[in-house]
Write a protein that holds these residues in place. Structure first.
Motif, PDB file in Angstrom:
ATOM      1  N   ASP A 140       0.764  -1.023  -0.125  1.00 48.14           N
ATOM      2  CA  ASP A 140       0.056   0.048   0.199  1.00 48.14           C
ATOM      3  C   ASP A 140       0.915   1.316  -0.147  1.00 48.14           C
ATOM      4  O   ASP A 140       0.326   2.297  -0.599  1.00 48.14           O
ATOM      5  CB  ASP A 140      -0.880   0.138   1.189  1.00 48.14           C
ATOM      6  CG  ASP A 140      -1.989   1.093   1.093  1.00 48.14           C
ATOM      7  OD1 ASP A 140      -2.476   1.108   0.107  1.00 48.14           O
ATOM      8  OD2 ASP A 140      -2.129   1.923   1.899  1.00 48.14           O
ATOM      9  N   TYR A 141       1.892   1.198   0.733  1.00 55.72           N
ATOM     10  CA  TYR A 141       2.817   2.255   0.646  1.00 55.72           C
ATOM     11  C   TYR A 141       3.501   2.659  -0.733  1.00 55.72           C
ATOM     12  O   TYR A 141       3.606   3.965  -1.155  1.00 55.72           O
ATOM     13  CB  TYR A 141       4.047   1.830   1.860  1.00 55.72           C
ATOM     14  CG  TYR A 141       5.259   3.033   1.492  1.00 55.72           C
ATOM     15  CD1 TYR A 141       4.881   4.349   2.241  1.00 55.72           C
ATOM     16  CD2 TYR A 141       6.427   2.836   1.176  1.00 55.72           C
ATOM     17  CE1 TYR A 141       6.114   5.089   2.127  1.00 55.72           C
ATOM     18  CE2 TYR A 141       7.397   3.613   0.861  1.00 55.72           C
ATOM     19  CZ  TYR A 141       7.188   5.039   1.421  1.00 55.72           C
ATOM     20  OH  TYR A 141       8.248   5.806   1.500  1.00 55.72           O
ATOM     21  N   TYR A 142       3.628   1.669  -1.502  1.00 54.07           N
ATOM     22  CA  TYR A 142       4.110   1.822  -2.944  1.00 54.07           C
ATOM     23  C   TYR A 142       3.212   2.267  -3.727  1.00 54.07           C
ATOM     24  O   TYR A 142       3.335   3.044  -4.795  1.00 54.07           O
ATOM     25  CB  TYR A 142       4.898   0.621  -3.437  1.00 54.07           C
ATOM     26  CG  TYR A 142       6.429   0.585  -2.739  1.00 54.07           C
ATOM     27  CD1 TYR A 142       7.562   1.472  -3.234  1.00 54.07           C
ATOM     28  CD2 TYR A 142       6.833  -0.143  -1.511  1.00 54.07           C
ATOM     29  CE1 TYR A 142       8.779   1.440  -2.761  1.00 54.07           C
ATOM     30  CE2 TYR A 142       7.936  -0.180  -1.180  1.00 54.07           C
ATOM     31  CZ  TYR A 142       8.916   0.623  -1.703  1.00 54.07           C
ATOM     32  OH  TYR A 142      10.295   0.522  -1.140  1.00 54.07           O
ATOM     33  N   MET A 143       1.743   1.690  -3.614  1.00 55.89           N
ATOM     34  CA  MET A 143       0.676   2.035  -4.495  1.00 55.89           C
ATOM     35  C   MET A 143       0.101   3.399  -3.957  1.00 55.89           C
ATOM     36  O   MET A 143      -0.235   4.046  -5.181  1.00 55.89           O
ATOM     37  CB  MET A 143      -0.097   0.899  -4.347  1.00 55.89           C
ATOM     38  CG  MET A 143       0.300  -0.235  -4.979  1.00 55.89           C
ATOM     39  SD  MET A 143      -1.202  -1.416  -5.239  1.00 55.89           S
ATOM     40  CE  MET A 143      -1.476  -1.762  -3.463  1.00 55.89           C
ATOM     41  N   ASN A 144       0.349   3.615  -2.906  1.00 51.26           N
ATOM     42  CA  ASN A 144      -0.340   5.198  -2.368  1.00 51.26           C
ATOM     43  C   ASN A 144       0.644   5.716  -1.682  1.00 51.26           C
ATOM     44  O   ASN A 144       0.412   6.074  -0.374  1.00 51.26           O
ATOM     45  CB  ASN A 144      -1.742   4.740  -1.648  1.00 51.26           C
ATOM     46  CG  ASN A 144      -2.495   3.942  -2.697  1.00 51.26           C
ATOM     47  OD1 ASN A 144      -3.294   4.574  -3.442  1.00 51.26           O
ATOM     48  ND2 ASN A 144      -2.842   2.523  -1.893  1.00 51.26           N
ATOM     49  N   PRO A 145       1.517   6.267  -2.171  1.00 49.48           N
ATOM     50  CA  PRO A 145       2.758   6.890  -1.284  1.00 49.48           C
ATOM     51  C   PRO A 145       2.304   8.175  -0.768  1.00 49.48           C
ATOM     52  O   PRO A 145       2.825   8.882   0.388  1.00 49.48           O
ATOM     53  CB  PRO A 145       3.818   7.194  -2.457  1.00 49.48           C
ATOM     54  CG  PRO A 145       3.260   6.999  -3.756  1.00 49.48           C
ATOM     55  CD  PRO A 145       2.274   6.124  -3.577  1.00 49.48           C
ATOM     56  N   GLU A 146       1.333   8.853  -1.650  1.00 49.78           N
ATOM     57  CA  GLU A 146       0.774  10.240  -0.905  1.00 49.78           C
ATOM     58  C   GLU A 146      -0.001   9.930   0.400  1.00 49.78           C
ATOM     59  O   GLU A 146      -0.351  10.996   1.012  1.00 49.78           O
ATOM     60  CB  GLU A 146      -0.309  10.868  -1.878  1.00 49.78           C
ATOM     61  CG  GLU A 146      -1.632   9.831  -2.266  1.00 49.78           C
ATOM     62  CD  GLU A 146      -1.405   8.820  -3.056  1.00 49.78           C
ATOM     63  OE1 GLU A 146      -2.394   8.316  -3.215  1.00 49.78           O
ATOM     64  OE2 GLU A 146      -0.319   8.663  -3.546  1.00 49.78           O
ATOM     65  N   ASN A 147      -0.328   8.848   0.908  1.00 53.02           N
ATOM     66  CA  ASN A 147      -1.200   8.528   2.107  1.00 53.02           C
ATOM     67  C   ASN A 147      -0.104   8.419   3.269  1.00 53.02           C
ATOM     68  O   ASN A 147      -0.465   8.256   4.199  1.00 53.02           O
ATOM     69  CB  ASN A 147      -2.029   7.406   1.944  1.00 53.02           C
ATOM     70  CG  ASN A 147      -3.215   7.368   0.841  1.00 53.02           C
ATOM     71  OD1 ASN A 147      -3.570   8.621   0.726  1.00 53.02           O
ATOM     72  ND2 ASN A 147      -3.673   6.398   0.541  1.00 53.02           N
ATOM     73  N   TYR A 148       1.253   8.321   2.941  1.00 54.30           N
ATOM     74  CA  TYR A 148       2.109   8.018   4.020  1.00 54.30           C
ATOM     75  C   TYR A 148       3.251   9.223   4.149  1.00 54.30           C
ATOM     76  O   TYR A 148       3.418   9.920   3.155  1.00 54.30           O
ATOM     77  CB  TYR A 148       2.707   6.707   3.667  1.00 54.30           C
ATOM     78  CG  TYR A 148       1.765   5.619   3.735  1.00 54.30           C
ATOM     79  CD1 TYR A 148       1.657   4.986   5.117  1.00 54.30           C
ATOM     80  CD2 TYR A 148       1.126   5.165   2.603  1.00 54.30           C
ATOM     81  CE1 TYR A 148       0.763   3.883   5.102  1.00 54.30           C
ATOM     82  CE2 TYR A 148       0.233   3.974   2.816  1.00 54.30           C
ATOM     83  CZ  TYR A 148       0.229   3.417   3.968  1.00 54.30           C
ATOM     84  OH  TYR A 148      -0.607   2.255   3.868  1.00 54.30           O
ATOM     85  N   GLN A 149       3.822   9.089   5.333  1.00 53.74           N
ATOM     86  CA  GLN A 149       4.795  10.148   5.789  1.00 53.74           C
ATOM     87  C   GLN A 149       5.831   9.171   6.386  1.00 53.74           C
ATOM     88  O   GLN A 149       5.577   8.371   7.201  1.00 53.74           O
ATOM     89  CB  GLN A 149       4.228  11.288   6.462  1.00 53.74           C
ATOM     90  CG  GLN A 149       5.336  12.258   6.924  1.00 53.74           C
ATOM     91  CD  GLN A 149       4.933  13.214   8.228  1.00 53.74           C
ATOM     92  OE1 GLN A 149       3.968  13.932   7.492  1.00 53.74           O
ATOM     93  NE2 GLN A 149       5.168  13.356   9.220  1.00 53.74           N
TER      94      GLN A 149
END
Length: 318
Positions: free
Chosen positions: A126-135
């Motif tokens: 999920d981090y690689y598919m939706n990097p904008e959701n993580y810091q």
């Protein structure tokens, strides 16, 4: 057989009632350090603690200190369960844990590694598919302190919940009602409802309760089918430990110095939060466990009558 062996110890209904009250008292005692720390912090900052919700209270302390003090109550609860089992019921911890002659640590490790690897893979994907959701949240010293606290105390927290729900209450309700489905249903429902105060429920809506209750049902099915709590112990420990270390968010119950911080703003729980784990992943895990450990006779183990042994066969376990 897992529930049935509770007939071999002191199993009067009133013993379970007293035992549950003792465990609740132990948890309350364990909450005192956290409560005192929050009161002192509120006093120093001039804030009114009585007007705060749970999220605000947990945000007052440094996150590692907050996690440590919060987990202390679960450690105290686990001590309370073991005390009650040994003194009030004259039961061994082994017979509370499993119907096998000794606790199968291999089962605990297998469930721990299986779910730890799978759940971590989902987070990474999920981090690689939706990097904008993580810091990126990693800080070496705070993370190492978190790692120490988590490795020591999170297994105590998850073990307390398993020994209370899948162990003590599962066996207690089972021998009193002489059924299997009733303790499975009751413990799953109570386990889920106890999470209703979690910040996730307020943020994502009551639909997330399907996940909590479904998780309790999943853990209960594992326990009954496998005649022991080992798989549930391993799964639950992996679930909470890897979550605490990998990802945190401002709206979750665990506020930690994790590697990642979820900065998304979910408004309601959806397919990936509720239905994917409960109706897809958990059944797949049950299938894997059933094949590995050769589970059979599902109907009887989950819905069959609990037969009380002949009186002459009673034997109090030391």
């Amino acid at each position: 057989m897992y529930i049935t062996q509770a007939f071999n110890v002191l199993h009067d209904w009133w013993r379970y009632l007293i035992g549950l009250l003792v465990v609740i008292f132990a948890v309350i005692i364990g909450q005192i350090p956290f409560t005192v720390a929050v009161f002192f912090k509120a006093f120093e900052s001039g804030e009114n603690i009585f007007g705060m919700d749970e999220t605000q209270m947990m945000g007052m302390l440094e996150s590692n200190l907050n996690l440590f003090l919060m987990l202390l109550s679960f450690a105290a609860g686990l001590v309370g369960v073991f005390f009650v089992v040994r003194t009030i019921h004259k039961q061994t911890i082994t017979s509370l844990t499993t119907a096998r002659k000794k606790i199968d640590w291999g089962r605990i490790l297998f469930a721990f590694l299986l779910w730890g690897i799978l759940s971590s893979s989902f987070v990474v994907a999920d981090y690689y598919m939706n990097p904008e959701n993580y810091q990126w949240n990693f800080k070496m010293i705070p993370f190492l302190i978190l790692l120490l606290i988590s490795v020591v105390f999170i297994p105590l927290q998850t073990s307390f919940e398993e020994y209370l729900f899948r162990g003590y209450l599962m066996q207690g309700i089972g021998v009193i009602s002489k059924t299997r489905w009733l303790p499975l249903a009751i413990t799953s429902l109570i386990f889920g409802l106890l999470h209703i105060a979690n910040p996730e429920v307020e943020k994502m809506g009551y639909i997330i309760m399907i996940y909590y209750i479904g998780t309790g049902l999943f853990l209960g099915i594992m326990t009954l089918m496998d005649d022991g709590m080992e798989l549930a112990l391993g799964f639950h420990a992996a679930n909470n430990l890897f979550t605490a270390l990998l990802v945190t968010a401002d709206w979750t119950a665990f506020q930690t110095h994790s590697i990642l911080k979820d900065i998304s703003n979910p408004t309601a729980a959806g397919f990936f939060d509720v239905f994917l784990p409960v109706f897809v992943l958990f059944p797949i895990l049950l299938f894997i466990f059933s094949k590995k450990y050769r589970w059979t006779n599902w109907k009887d183990k989950l819905f069959g009558h609990v037969e009380e042994p002949i009186k002459e066969d009673y034997k109090i376990l030391d």
